[in-house]
Design an enzyme around this catalytic site. Structure first.
Site, PDB file in Angstrom:
ATOM      1  N   HIS A   1       1.800  -2.002   5.629  1.00  0.00           N
ATOM      2  CA  HIS A   1       1.595  -2.361   4.225  1.00  0.00           C
ATOM      3  C   HIS A   1       2.571  -1.618   3.316  1.00  0.00           C
ATOM      4  O   HIS A   1       2.968  -2.140   2.271  1.00  0.00           O
ATOM      5  CB  HIS A   1       0.167  -2.014   3.797  1.00  0.00           C
ATOM      6  CG  HIS A   1      -0.877  -2.969   4.265  1.00  0.00           C
ATOM      7  ND1 HIS A   1      -1.248  -4.087   3.541  1.00  0.00           N
ATOM      8  CD2 HIS A   1      -1.643  -2.965   5.372  1.00  0.00           C
ATOM      9  CE1 HIS A   1      -2.211  -4.730   4.186  1.00  0.00           C
ATOM     10  NE2 HIS A   1      -2.472  -4.066   5.308  1.00  0.00           N
TER      11      HIS A   1
ATOM     12  N   ASP B   1      -3.496  -8.243   3.470  1.00  0.00           N
ATOM     13  CA  ASP B   1      -4.809  -8.580   4.013  1.00  0.00           C
ATOM     14  C   ASP B   1      -5.349  -9.728   3.177  1.00  0.00           C
ATOM     15  O   ASP B   1      -5.422  -9.630   1.948  1.00  0.00           O
ATOM     16  CB  ASP B   1      -5.744  -7.376   3.927  1.00  0.00           C
ATOM     17  CG  ASP B   1      -5.276  -6.205   4.768  1.00  0.00           C
ATOM     18  OD1 ASP B   1      -4.516  -6.434   5.732  1.00  0.00           O
ATOM     19  OD2 ASP B   1      -5.670  -5.063   4.469  1.00  0.00           O
TER      20      ASP B   1
ATOM     21  N   GLU C   1      -6.979  -7.621  13.819  1.00  0.00           N
ATOM     22  CA  GLU C   1      -7.561  -7.815  12.492  1.00  0.00           C
ATOM     23  C   GLU C   1      -7.275  -9.239  12.012  1.00  0.00           C
ATOM     24  O   GLU C   1      -6.140  -9.569  11.688  1.00  0.00           O
ATOM     25  CB  GLU C   1      -6.975  -6.797  11.494  1.00  0.00           C
ATOM     26  CG  GLU C   1      -7.257  -5.354  11.862  1.00  0.00           C
ATOM     27  CD  GLU C   1      -6.616  -4.360  10.905  1.00  0.00           C
ATOM     28  OE1 GLU C   1      -5.779  -4.779  10.064  1.00  0.00           O
ATOM     29  OE2 GLU C   1      -6.928  -3.157  10.991  1.00  0.00           O
TER      30      GLU C   1
ATOM     31  N   HIS D   1      -5.072  -9.557   8.675  1.00  0.00           N
ATOM     32  CA  HIS D   1      -3.835  -8.778   8.515  1.00  0.00           C
ATOM     33  C   HIS D   1      -2.616  -9.594   8.951  1.00  0.00           C
ATOM     34  O   HIS D   1      -2.534 -10.021  10.107  1.00  0.00           O
ATOM     35  CB  HIS D   1      -3.960  -7.515   9.369  1.00  0.00           C
ATOM     36  CG  HIS D   1      -2.798  -6.580   9.312  1.00  0.00           C
ATOM     37  ND1 HIS D   1      -2.887  -5.314   8.786  1.00  0.00           N
ATOM     38  CD2 HIS D   1      -1.517  -6.708   9.747  1.00  0.00           C
ATOM     39  CE1 HIS D   1      -1.724  -4.698   8.899  1.00  0.00           C
ATOM     40  NE2 HIS D   1      -0.869  -5.535   9.479  1.00  0.00           N
TER      41      HIS D   1
ATOM     42  N   ARG E   1       0.862  -1.196   0.000  1.00  0.00           N
ATOM     43  CA  ARG E   1       0.000   0.000   0.000  1.00  0.00           C
ATOM     44  C   ARG E   1       0.894   1.240   0.000  1.00  0.00           C
ATOM     45  O   ARG E   1       1.636   1.452   0.970  1.00  0.00           O
ATOM     46  CB  ARG E   1      -0.887  -0.003   1.230  1.00  0.00           C
ATOM     47  CG  ARG E   1      -1.859   1.168   1.351  1.00  0.00           C
ATOM     48  CD  ARG E   1      -2.597   1.113   2.684  1.00  0.00           C
ATOM     49  NE  ARG E   1      -3.271  -0.151   2.880  1.00  0.00           N
ATOM     50  CZ  ARG E   1      -3.741  -0.578   4.055  1.00  0.00           C
ATOM     51  NH1 ARG E   1      -3.590   0.167   5.139  1.00  0.00           N
ATOM     52  NH2 ARG E   1      -4.341  -1.753   4.153  1.00  0.00           N
TER      53      ARG E   1
END
Length: 262
Positions: free
Chosen positions: A147, A154, A236, A239, A102
């Site tokens: 990320h 994810d 999460e 993740h 990301r």
């Protein structure tokens, strides 16, 4: 020394300093470090649902830096994921990735959105029980993301054979991400107890309220990825970060695209 010679020497000095200042894994001429690969080039069997390329995410629009619906990872992370996929295929499942590398510009987009308290167009699905003003304090949004280091992703599980998944229709009625399967958005993944990017304590991997099939699936995903070197973020279930990530302190900002790879 002539003026032109002094200028030339100064340019050389600047280029030399820039080379010394380049971080580990320096980028190639496209701005992408050679250590990064497209996941589909390492394992074409893994499924994709890159949510930040489209509008079915907590912001409700395509996120800055996502030029193609691709999963880009460091080579080490991609190879580890391929090993996990081989194990899961034998058990009747496939991995499906929602997000991989990301860029920092995407994280910056999240931060701008989180500060705009009037934009709650996706609240009913992704954070129905959380006041938007609490997203930073509660840890759902941060100014840096693992990320961006390239070895975090994810991911979920999909049962074989893979069922088709209908597209998200912008403007369709939203249902809470923790609603039972059959009521929330019809993701074709197995039941994980919540949908992806669900800002709620039910997304915590070991939440005791998650039982039955959803508990089995969370444990299967976590144990399989742990066996190939990934650790889970407890808040999460989706993740995971490679333990031996090659860029633990570097946050990259090149866009998500396959064109610059290879």
């Amino acid at each position: 020394m002539s003026r032109s010679s002094r200028v030339f020497a100064a340019v050389l000095a600047l280029l030399f300093c820039a080379t010394l200042a380049s971080p580990a894994g320096a980028s190639d001429r496209h701005g992408v470090p050679p250590a990064f690969v497209a996941l589909r080039d390492v394992d074409p069997t893994i499924r994709y649902d890159i949510r930040y390329f489209g509008r079915h995410n907590f912001v409700g629009e395509r996120i800055d830096g996502y030029r193609q619906p691709e999963c880009v990872l460091t080579r080490q992370a991609a190879r580890a994921l391929r090993t996990a996929q081989r194990t899961l295929l034998r058990r009747g499942y496939t991995l499906k990735v929602y997000d991989c590398y990301r860029p920092q510009r995407a994280v910056d987009h999240f931060v701008r959105w989180a500060k705009d308290l009037d934009d709650e167009r996706m609240k009913a699905e992704f954070y129905p029980n959380v006041d938007k003003s609490r997203l930073f304090a509660d840890g759902y949004i941060a100014e840096k993301s693992g990320h961006s280091r390239g070895s975090t992703l994810d991911v979920t599980l999909v049962k074989l054979p893979v069922r088709p998944q209908r597209p998200y229709l912008p403007g369709e009625p939203l249902v809470a991400c923790f609603a039972p399967v059959g009521q929330r958005f019809p993701d074709n993944s197995v039941d994980m107890g919540t949908g992806y990017d669900c800002f709620d304590p039910l997304s915590h991997t070991d939440n005791p309220a998650i039982t039955g099939a959803a508990r089995h699936h969370r444990d299967l995903l976590r144990s399989t990825l742990a066996n190939v070197g990934f650790r889970n973020l407890p808040e999460e279930w989706w993740h995971f970060t490679l333990n031996d990530e090659p860029f633990p302190d570097t946050y990259f900002n090149f866009p998500v695209t396959r064109r610059a790879l290879g």
